[in-house]
Design a protein around this motif. Structure first.
Motif, PDB file in Angstrom:
ATOM      1  N   SER A 114      -4.711 -27.728  41.484  1.00  0.00           N
ATOM      2  CA  SER A 114      -5.824 -28.701  41.833  1.00  0.00           C
ATOM      3  C   SER A 114      -6.069 -29.881  40.989  1.00  0.00           C
ATOM      4  CB  SER A 114      -7.102 -28.174  41.893  1.00  0.00           C
ATOM      5  OG  SER A 114      -7.559 -27.532  40.903  1.00  0.00           O
ATOM      6  N   PHE A 115      -5.226 -29.919  39.591  1.00  0.00           N
ATOM      7  CA  PHE A 115      -5.446 -30.892  38.829  1.00  0.00           C
ATOM      8  C   PHE A 115      -4.484 -31.961  38.972  1.00  0.00           C
ATOM      9  CE2 PHE A 115      -3.023 -27.563  36.615  1.00  0.00           C
ATOM     10  CZ  PHE A 115      -1.693 -28.285  36.400  1.00  0.00           C
ATOM     11  N   VAL A 116      -3.307 -31.820  39.886  1.00  0.00           N
ATOM     12  CA  VAL A 116      -2.495 -32.925  39.828  1.00  0.00           C
ATOM     13  C   VAL A 116      -2.565 -34.093  40.561  1.00  0.00           C
ATOM     14  CG1 VAL A 116      -0.698 -30.807  40.220  1.00  0.00           C
ATOM     15  CG2 VAL A 116      -1.610 -31.964  42.249  1.00  0.00           C
ATOM     16  N   ASP A 117      -3.807 -34.254  41.122  1.00  0.00           N
ATOM     17  CA  ASP A 117      -4.228 -35.648  41.553  1.00  0.00           C
ATOM     18  C   ASP A 117      -5.445 -36.284  40.586  1.00  0.00           C
ATOM     19  OD1 ASP A 117      -6.353 -33.936  42.219  1.00  0.00           O
ATOM     20  OD2 ASP A 117      -6.490 -34.412  44.335  1.00  0.00           O
ATOM     21  N   SER A 118      -5.464 -35.409  39.418  1.00  0.00           N
ATOM     22  CA  SER A 118      -6.629 -35.962  38.430  1.00  0.00           C
ATOM     23  C   SER A 118      -6.128 -36.744  37.334  1.00  0.00           C
ATOM     24  CB  SER A 118      -7.351 -34.724  38.235  1.00  0.00           C
ATOM     25  OG  SER A 118      -7.967 -34.175  39.116  1.00  0.00           O
ATOM     26  N   TYR A 119      -4.744 -36.572  37.026  1.00  0.00           N
ATOM     27  CA  TYR A 119      -4.283 -37.396  35.872  1.00  0.00           C
ATOM     28  C   TYR A 119      -3.014 -38.249  36.373  1.00  0.00           C
ATOM     29  CZ  TYR A 119      -6.945 -33.642  33.721  1.00  0.00           C
ATOM     30  OH  TYR A 119      -8.018 -32.912  33.321  1.00  0.00           O
ATOM     31  N   HIS A 120      -2.724 -38.864  35.179  1.00  0.00           N
ATOM     32  CA  HIS A 120      -1.214 -39.609  35.258  1.00  0.00           C
ATOM     33  C   HIS A 120      -0.215 -38.889  34.376  1.00  0.00           C
ATOM     34  CE1 HIS A 120       1.557 -42.718  35.497  1.00  0.00           C
ATOM     35  NE2 HIS A 120       1.955 -42.626  34.114  1.00  0.00           N
ATOM     36  N   PHE A 121       1.065 -38.616  35.049  1.00  0.00           N
ATOM     37  CA  PHE A 121       2.088 -37.961  34.426  1.00  0.00           C
ATOM     38  C   PHE A 121       3.240 -38.725  34.423  1.00  0.00           C
ATOM     39  CE2 PHE A 121      -0.558 -34.980  37.294  1.00  0.00           C
ATOM     40  CZ  PHE A 121      -1.013 -34.268  36.441  1.00  0.00           C
TER      41      PHE A 121
END
Length: 360
Positions: A102-109
């Protein structure tokens, strides 16, 4: 395990500005799967050798998300250079894994990747690449879920890799990986790849794979399109049944060390893969004249020398030559004397079976 076992629980911590790196190997299927159901579920089981030298190294740097209006924020670099044409596939991957991370839309990668082999060389770069990316994300989740055990870590990594590329789920461990449910392999599943735990004869230890690069360009037809063309294929049901039978036969071959039987099953599987492609509608041909010349040369060599050299193919023109380590010197000499003339710029890659991904 089932889908709900991989859904992420609420995280109590946040990811810091750190990076995670993994090296994932490519793999070469001995029993092929060709045809998919919903979201990368295989129509039949497959088993593969994990490779060693053919691998992808990926590092993912995590930082705060700047463009908050974007659902997913990432950039992709191949060999240090921006690779925007990778973006659609990566975004699809993000969408598919979001329920489980669920964290993949919360940061820049920032995703930086490099291959030890030519891109689009038919050595399954999507398999090693998606496996490495999935493992990087699992390393992130492990920092948020400190009590995660190693068994669950690798199962979920393979599960996530499958959502990016079906064969990627076979690139997490090794030396033999099974993808797809088969009645004689109790731990097998359609959701992720499993490390084959059955008995394997010493003759298959350190098995060699030399990849002859007949064509290093982009494939004329993507694997995704090819898998879709199996839907409605007149021979599909018979092919799926054949794959199950061939896998059953191969399990006994691996146990007994029967190299002659190994050759028959592996080469038949390779040719059947391309027969399905050539009889699809629309039909297509990925073999090149030099591919066929190599195959005929291998058959001649085997007849003359009683060698255990055999070939297999992926969905492309290049040829994987498989043989026992004891024959390495003579086979390499045969390649140099007879086969390099059929390779693009005389390119070939010497590899052997490996034991899975490594954390960087």
């Amino acid at each position: 395990m089932i889908y709900k076992d991989f859904i992420s629980k609420p995280y109590t911590d946040q990811l810091e500005e750190v990076d995670f790196g993994w090296q994932s190997p490519s793999n070469i299927a001995l029993i092929k799967y060709w045809g998919k159901k919903e979201i990368q579920i295989p129509a039949n089981p497959s088993i593969s050798f994990t490779l060693d030298k053919c691998h992808t190294k990926t590092r993912v740097q995590v930082s705060p998300k700047v463009q908050l209006e974007k659902e997913f924020s990432f950039e992709v670099l191949l060999d240090g250079k921006p690779k925007p044409d990778f973006a659609p596939k990566i975004e699809t991957f993000f969408k598919r894994v979001q329920p489980y991370l669920s964290f993949v839309d919360s940061y820049h990668f920032k995703i930086q990747t490099t291959n030890s082999f030519p891109h689009s060389s038919g050595i399954a770069s999507s398999a090693s690449g998606m496996s490495a990316l999935a493992l990087c994300f699992m390393s992130m989740e492990k920092t948020l879920v400190s009590d995660m055990d190693q068994e669950y870590f690798y199962k979920k990594a393979s599960f996530l890799a499958r959502l990016g590329s079906g064969s990627a789920c076979r690139s997490t461990q090794g030396p033999l990986m099974v993808f797809g449910k088969h009645q004689e392999i109790p731990q097998s599943t359609n959701l992720y790849g499993v490390n084959y735990q059955g008995e394997v004869h010493d003759r298959f230890k350190n098995y060699q794979d030399t990849v002859l690069l007949v064509d290093v360009g982009e494939k004329k037809v993507s694997s995704t399109v090819g898998h879709d063309l199996v839907n409605g294929h007149p021979f599909a049901t018979a092919r799926f049944e054949q794959a199950h039978k061939n896998l059953s036969a191969l399990l006994q071959i691996l146990k007994q060390g029967d190299l002659e039987a190994f050759t028959k099953v592996v080469e038949s599987e390779a040719l059947m893969l391309h027969a399905i492609m050539m009889s699809s509608m629309p039909y297509y041909l990925l073999l090149r004249p030099n591919t066929l010349s190599i195959i005929e040369k291998v058959w001649e060599y085997r007849s003359e020398t009683n060698s255990n050299l055999c070939f297999t193919l992926d969905a492309g023109a290049n040829v994987h030559l498989l043989y026992p380590e004891a024959e390495k010197e003579t086979v390499i000499q045969f390649i140099r004397n007879e086969l390099v003339v059929y390779c693009k710029n005389e390119q070939y890659i010497c590899d052997q079976i490996g034991f899975g991904a490594k954390k960087l």
